[in-house]
Design a protein around this motif. Sequence first.
Motif, short mmCIF file in Angstrom:
data_model
loop_
_atom_site.label_atom_id
_atom_site.label_comp_id
_atom_site.label_asym_id
_atom_site.label_seq_id
_atom_site.Cartn_x
_atom_site.Cartn_y
_atom_site.Cartn_z
N ASP A 178 0.81 -1.21 0.00
CA ASP A 178 0.00 0.00 0.00
C ASP A 178 0.84 1.27 0.00
O ASP A 178 0.44 2.27 -0.56
CB ASP A 178 -0.92 0.02 1.23
CG ASP A 178 -2.19 -0.76 0.99
OD1 ASP A 178 -2.41 -1.16 -0.17
OD2 ASP A 178 -2.94 -0.97 1.94
N TYR A 179 1.99 1.21 0.65
CA TYR A 179 2.72 2.48 0.78
C TYR A 179 3.28 2.96 -0.54
O TYR A 179 3.53 4.15 -0.71
CB TYR A 179 3.76 2.44 1.90
CG TYR A 179 4.95 1.55 1.72
CD1 TYR A 179 4.97 0.28 2.24
CD2 TYR A 179 6.08 2.03 1.07
CE1 TYR A 179 6.07 -0.53 2.12
CE2 TYR A 179 7.20 1.21 0.94
CZ TYR A 179 7.19 -0.06 1.47
OH TYR A 179 8.29 -0.84 1.34
N LEU A 181 1.51 2.61 -3.36
CA LEU A 181 0.32 3.24 -3.93
C LEU A 181 0.09 4.60 -3.29
O LEU A 181 -0.19 5.59 -3.96
CB LEU A 181 -0.89 2.32 -3.70
CG LEU A 181 -2.14 2.66 -4.48
CD1 LEU A 181 -1.90 2.45 -5.96
CD2 LEU A 181 -3.31 1.80 -4.01
N ALA A 182 0.26 4.64 -1.98
CA ALA A 182 0.04 5.89 -1.26
C ALA A 182 1.05 6.95 -1.68
O ALA A 182 0.71 8.12 -1.83
CB ALA A 182 0.13 5.65 0.25
N ARG A 184 2.45 7.12 -4.57
CA ARG A 184 2.06 7.59 -5.91
C ARG A 184 0.84 8.50 -5.81
O ARG A 184 0.70 9.44 -6.59
CB ARG A 184 1.77 6.39 -6.81
CG ARG A 184 3.01 5.58 -7.13
CD ARG A 184 2.69 4.35 -7.93
NE ARG A 184 2.14 4.69 -9.23
CZ ARG A 184 1.35 3.90 -9.93
NH1 ARG A 184 1.01 2.72 -9.45
NH2 ARG A 184 0.89 4.27 -11.09
N ALA A 185 -0.02 8.22 -4.84
CA ALA A 185 -1.23 9.03 -4.69
C ALA A 185 -0.91 10.45 -4.25
O ALA A 185 -1.75 11.34 -4.37
CB ALA A 185 -2.20 8.38 -3.71
N VAL A 186 0.27 10.69 -3.68
CA VAL A 186 0.64 12.06 -3.38
C VAL A 186 1.68 12.56 -4.38
O VAL A 186 2.31 13.58 -4.16
CB VAL A 186 1.13 12.26 -1.93
CG1 VAL A 186 -0.02 12.09 -0.96
CG2 VAL A 186 2.26 11.32 -1.60
N GLY A 187 1.84 11.83 -5.47
CA GLY A 187 2.63 12.36 -6.58
C GLY A 187 4.11 12.09 -6.55
O GLY A 187 4.87 12.79 -7.20
N GLY A 189 7.36 10.42 -7.83
CA GLY A 189 7.67 9.87 -9.14
C GLY A 189 8.32 8.50 -9.08
O GLY A 189 8.81 8.08 -8.04
N THR A 190 8.33 7.81 -10.22
CA THR A 190 8.83 6.44 -10.27
C THR A 190 10.31 6.31 -9.88
O THR A 190 10.66 5.44 -9.09
CB THR A 190 8.61 5.84 -11.67
OG1 THR A 190 7.23 6.02 -12.00
CG2 THR A 190 8.94 4.38 -11.70
N ARG A 192 12.04 8.06 -7.95
CA ARG A 192 12.14 8.30 -6.52
C ARG A 192 11.59 7.11 -5.72
O ARG A 192 12.11 6.75 -4.68
CB ARG A 192 11.35 9.56 -6.18
CG ARG A 192 11.83 10.12 -4.91
CD ARG A 192 11.31 11.47 -4.58
NE ARG A 192 11.97 11.82 -3.34
CZ ARG A 192 13.06 12.55 -3.28
NH1 ARG A 192 13.56 13.05 -4.38
NH2 ARG A 192 13.63 12.80 -2.14
N ARG A 196 13.98 5.50 -3.14
CA ARG A 196 13.72 5.78 -1.74
C ARG A 196 12.81 4.77 -1.06
O ARG A 196 12.79 4.68 0.16
CB ARG A 196 13.08 7.16 -1.61
CG ARG A 196 13.95 8.27 -2.12
CD ARG A 196 14.98 8.65 -1.12
NE ARG A 196 14.45 9.57 -0.14
CZ ARG A 196 15.12 9.95 0.94
NH1 ARG A 196 16.31 9.46 1.15
NH2 ARG A 196 14.60 10.81 1.79
N TYR A 197 12.01 4.09 -1.85
CA TYR A 197 11.03 3.20 -1.24
C TYR A 197 11.39 1.74 -1.43
O TYR A 197 11.21 0.94 -0.52
CB TYR A 197 9.63 3.47 -1.82
CG TYR A 197 9.06 4.78 -1.36
CD1 TYR A 197 9.59 5.99 -1.82
CD2 TYR A 197 8.01 4.83 -0.47
CE1 TYR A 197 9.09 7.19 -1.38
CE2 TYR A 197 7.49 6.03 -0.03
CZ TYR A 197 8.03 7.21 -0.49
OH TYR A 197 7.53 8.40 -0.06
#
Lengths: 286, 314
Positions: A178-179, A181-182, A184-187, A189-190, A192, A196-197
């Motif tokens: 989910d994180y 998706l979340a 991406r939901a605040v914009g 970028g890929t 990043r 970072r994720y």
Amino acid sequence: MTRIAKLLRHRIAGGTILGGLGGLLLVCAVLAAAAAPVLAPYRPTDIDLRQRLLPPSWDAGGNMLHMLGTDNVGRDILSRIIWGARISLSVGLAASCLGALVGSTLGLCAGFFGGWTDRAVSWLIDVQLAFPFTLFAIFLLAVFGGGFMPVVAVLSLATWVNFARVVRSQALSLRAQDYLLAARAVGVGTPRILRRYLLPAVLPSIVVVASFSAAQAILTQAALSFLGIGVDPTVPSWGTMLDLGRNYLQTAWWMATFPGIAIALTVLGANLVGDWLSLRLDPRGS
Amino acid sequence: MNETLLDIAGLTVRFGGTTAVSDVFLTVARGEAVGIVGESGSGKSAAMLAAIRLHPPGTGIETERHVLGGEDVRNATEGKMRSLRGRFVAMVFQDPLSALNPLLPVGVQIAEVLMRHRRLGRRMAHLEARALLTRVGIADAAAHEHRYPHEFSGGQRQRVMIASALAGDPALRIADEPTTALDVTVQAQLARLIVQLQRERQMGLIWVTHDLALMAGIVDRVVVMYAGRIMEMAPAGALYFAPRHPYTVALLASLPRLDRKRSPVLPGAPAPPGGVAQPGCPFAPRCSKRIDKCDEVPPLLEIGESLAACWALA
């Protein structure tokens, strides 16, 4: 008494003792490589034909000046082993790092993007695994010639697969989190998201695979040197020493035995450290 | 008339062979709060993800109209959508533990959004992140910004989520079951916080939930969904006091009440996710007012202030 036993059992189960042993072996090897000019009693290329084929100091006829004996042209075995650590370790480390860089990047992209990226990378992995690697390496080095960089590049061909497979499968399972998706939901970028994720999440596995891959690379490099297509025949390396010692196995066992032990201990060290790391860094392990 | 933030019509979402959402329309204006109610699998979350084009890959979505922030985004590129997400529209997810990056301190996560969308420098972004954390009710934000998500309680975590969704100062916020994972008292606090922030900033709000009771007093308008279709759409007052659709009536009747021993239970089982096999009204098999005509899909009928899709009301 029971407390000590308990502590000991815990340490063994947690891999701490074996990991420490592996670390110690690796530290010794690194120290030898780094301080070779200081530690080695002789220069590795010093020839002394009067002292040729001396047995180790504790054997009949050996002397303390050449602890581990000398080879067929009177070079000091101990010094050559110490200098040889340079080649083994630098090649192992470089091949492991290069493999990590290439393999992790490809694996991360394959797992995260899926689709044709994943198919392409998976296909590459399968192709790579389908080759008998040593034969392939011999072929490549015979065609393109040896040297430090070519050997590292060829060994990376073997190591990148390890990284790509592990990282891909982890990225695949993380992709559904989910994180992401979340984010991406605040914009976010890929690039990043990947950096970072996903990367921090797979980093522990990369470290573990890196230690095993280094062991694999050291071993393969020694094998290649043994076959005479190593980094540089004039530079002492454990593999070439083995090769040379092979002809004297009947008469001068120490020429092949000591470099062999050096290879075994270094590889063992890297593997033990890898085991320990995988126990420590695996979030599922207790 | 207030500025329209989201205007979507004819939205259909398909996962493989199943239709999760069919023919949904929705408009949200600045300052307006819209609630979307439905059971699990009614397509409400799928519809919202499609509205910001974050549907999973391989999902087919169709729209007749899809305007976000005054721009037609039906053929928008991912880059275009990325600049809208966070800046114009932000989403709060149900489970904040899985929706926050477990490997980054929360302050960094909020600051990232600020740096991207508000073009703040690192230092400014961190100051602003701290201010946002304070705003959503996290005491001692300076200390908390360096913590990781697992170090927060559930309610605190959801506050962090809300702060990160606020960071881009979006005009429209979509909250997907933002309080469902929390206990009741925290639920009420957070609901109040979300509404406060919405009023304060004159945002548009879409609140997705399965809890009709929670939304009373929060939203201006309610959309009731069942099996991927809109059953009823009405101003909150009309919906709660004069529900039209038999499904809405049954839902409201089934809410637990303190003055009753037992609430009536909806008969039958909820529609399977991905829609109902039989043609016509998806609710028909469980409906007490079923008539022969229910074999055809009912259109949305205007009844007073409400829109309801039911043949029995025609």
